[in-house]
Design an enzyme around this catalytic site. Structure first.
Site, PDB file in Angstrom:
ATOM      1  N   HIS A  48      -2.001  -5.460   1.368  1.00 54.01           N
ATOM      2  CA  HIS A  48      -3.263  -6.155   1.101  1.00 54.01           C
ATOM      3  C   HIS A  48      -2.930  -7.553   0.619  1.00 54.01           C
ATOM      4  CE1 HIS A  48      -7.180  -7.185  -0.625  1.00 54.01           C
ATOM      5  NE2 HIS A  48      -6.489  -7.652  -1.650  1.00 54.01           N
ATOM      6  N   GLU A  67      -9.435 -10.022  -8.132  1.00 55.35           N
ATOM      7  CA  GLU A  67      -8.491  -8.930  -7.903  1.00 55.35           C
ATOM      8  C   GLU A  67      -7.304  -9.000  -8.866  1.00 55.35           C
ATOM      9  OE1 GLU A  67      -7.561  -9.315  -3.740  1.00 55.35           O
ATOM     10  OE2 GLU A  67      -9.617  -8.801  -3.136  1.00 55.35           O
ATOM     11  N   ASN A 110      -1.863  -0.214   7.131  1.00 53.45           N
ATOM     12  CA  ASN A 110      -1.301  -1.501   7.556  1.00 53.45           C
ATOM     13  C   ASN A 110      -0.442  -2.157   6.476  1.00 53.45           C
ATOM     14  OD1 ASN A 110      -3.359  -2.176   5.849  1.00 53.45           O
ATOM     15  ND2 ASN A 110      -4.619  -3.201   7.388  1.00 53.45           N
ATOM     16  N   LYS A 115       0.831  -1.198   0.000  1.00 52.12           N
ATOM     17  CA  LYS A 115       0.000   0.000   0.000  1.00 52.12           C
ATOM     18  C   LYS A 115       0.876   1.263   0.000  1.00 52.12           C
ATOM     19  CE  LYS A 115      -3.883  -2.257   2.423  1.00 52.12           C
ATOM     20  NZ  LYS A 115      -4.839  -2.119   3.572  1.00 52.12           N
ATOM     21  N   TYR A 125     -12.267  -2.700  -3.665  1.00 52.26           N
ATOM     22  CA  TYR A 125     -12.824  -2.748  -2.310  1.00 52.26           C
ATOM     23  C   TYR A 125     -14.356  -2.756  -2.321  1.00 52.26           C
ATOM     24  CZ  TYR A 125      -8.344  -2.221   0.144  1.00 52.26           C
ATOM     25  OH  TYR A 125      -7.085  -2.428   0.684  1.00 52.26           O
TER      26      TYR A 125
HETATM   27  P1  IDP Z   1      -7.738  -6.943   5.392  1.00 49.97           P
HETATM   28  O1  IDP Z   1      -6.900  -5.938   4.633  1.00 49.97           O
HETATM   29  O2  IDP Z   1      -6.993  -7.478   6.586  1.00 49.97           O
HETATM   30  O3  IDP Z   1      -8.336  -8.014   4.522  1.00 49.97           O
HETATM   31  P2  IDP Z   1     -10.401  -5.730   5.449  1.00 49.97           P
HETATM   32  O4  IDP Z   1     -11.398  -5.986   6.520  1.00 49.97           O
HETATM   33  O5  IDP Z   1     -10.623  -6.375   4.114  1.00 49.97           O
HETATM   34  O6  IDP Z   1      -8.951  -6.105   6.034  1.00 49.97           O
HETATM   35  O7  IDP Z   1     -10.318  -4.144   5.279  1.00 49.97           O
HETATM   36  C1  IDP Z   1      -9.669  -3.567   4.179  1.00 49.97           C
HETATM   37  C2  IDP Z   1      -8.788  -2.435   4.676  1.00 49.97           C
HETATM   38  O8  IDP Z   1      -9.596  -1.397   5.199  1.00 49.97           O
HETATM   39  C3  IDP Z   1      -7.849  -2.810   5.834  1.00 49.97           C
HETATM   40  O9  IDP Z   1      -6.651  -3.426   5.415  1.00 49.97           O
HETATM   41  C4  IDP Z   1      -7.607  -1.474   6.489  1.00 49.97           C
HETATM   42  O10 IDP Z   1      -6.634  -0.715   5.758  1.00 49.97           O
HETATM   43  C5  IDP Z   1      -8.967  -0.807   6.339  1.00 49.97           C
HETATM   44  N1  IDP Z   1      -9.853  -1.054   7.491  1.00 49.97           N
HETATM   45  C6  IDP Z   1     -10.534  -2.175   7.771  1.00 49.97           C
HETATM   46  N2  IDP Z   1     -11.263  -2.078   8.882  1.00 49.97           N
HETATM   47  C7  IDP Z   1     -11.055  -0.811   9.320  1.00 49.97           C
HETATM   48  C8  IDP Z   1     -11.563  -0.093  10.441  1.00 49.97           C
HETATM   49  O11 IDP Z   1     -12.360  -0.582  11.260  1.00 49.97           O
HETATM   50  N3  IDP Z   1     -11.125   1.201  10.573  1.00 49.97           N
HETATM   51  C9  IDP Z   1     -10.263   1.769   9.706  1.00 49.97           C
HETATM   52  N4  IDP Z   1      -9.759   1.109   8.625  1.00 49.97           N
HETATM   53  C10 IDP Z   1     -10.156  -0.169   8.437  1.00 49.97           C
HETATM   54 MG    MG Z   2      -9.734  -7.823   2.968  1.00 52.12          MG
END
Ligand code: IDP
Ligand code: MG
Length: 142
Positions: A123, A134, A120, A13, A53
């Site tokens: 992805h 994807e 984080n 990212k 997304y």
């Molecule tokens: P993942 O990346 O671990 O699969 P997902 O639930 O698919 O997590 O969420 C996509 C991205 O959205 C996450 O990697 C993070 O950057 C962001 N995200 C997910 N949940 C939250 C939240 O509760 N608050 C803020 N950002 C979030």
């Molecule tokens: Mg995800």
């Protein structure tokens, strides 16, 4: 023993590229033994990010997430290996970098910066259907 070689999409990212962690992240992937099949650095437009997304559309973090993912270059990786979808998710660690386990990419290298969206670093596709979908979005030519 049956084999289950598959492919997944990994994204470094914008925070990972900005912090010069692309090499460290790819190093961990290669050290684990997965094969980098293709890699490209690009800036993603809104259309691509909304499609990528789609499952999160309507959630409170959706708009900040799309904005963050469009804020700088991304490194997209086509990764291959036995159970690589599950394996990369394990390497990446939990979504919330504050509580992601030490030893994982997110646990070792990311933290909460107080932003609206979790920065984080990576992805990884979460299932074979999402991986196929994807990979077509990010590597349309291959
Ligand atoms: P993942 O990346 O671990 O699969 P997902 O639930 O698919 O997590 O969420 C996509 C991205 O959205 C996450 O990697 C993070 O950057 C962001 N995200 C997910 N949940 C939250 C939240 O509760 N608050 C803020 N950002 C979030
Ligand atoms: Mg995800």
């Amino acid at each position: 023993m049956s084999t289950h070689i598959e492919e997944t999409l990994v994204l470094v990212k914008p925070d990972g590229v900005e912090r010069n962690l692309t090499g460290e992240i790819l190093r961990r992937i290669e050290a684990k033994g997965y094969t980098i099949v293709d890699v490209r650095m690009m800036r993603a437009d809104r259309e691509l990010l909304v499609a990528h997304y789609a499952e999160h559309e309507g959630k409170p973090f959706f708009e900040p997430l799309v904005e963050f993912m469009g804020s700088g270059p991304i490194v997209a990786v086509r990764l291959r290996g036995e159970r690589v979808i599950e394996g990369f998710r394990s390497l990446a660690g939990a979504t919330d970098p504050t509580t992601a386990a030490p030893g994982t990419i997110r646990g070792d290298l990311a933290r909460d910066w107080g932003a609206a969206v979790q920065q984080n670093l990576v992805h990884g596709s979460d299932a074979s259907e999402s991986a196929a979908r994807e990979l077509t979005l990010w590597f349309p030519q291959s």
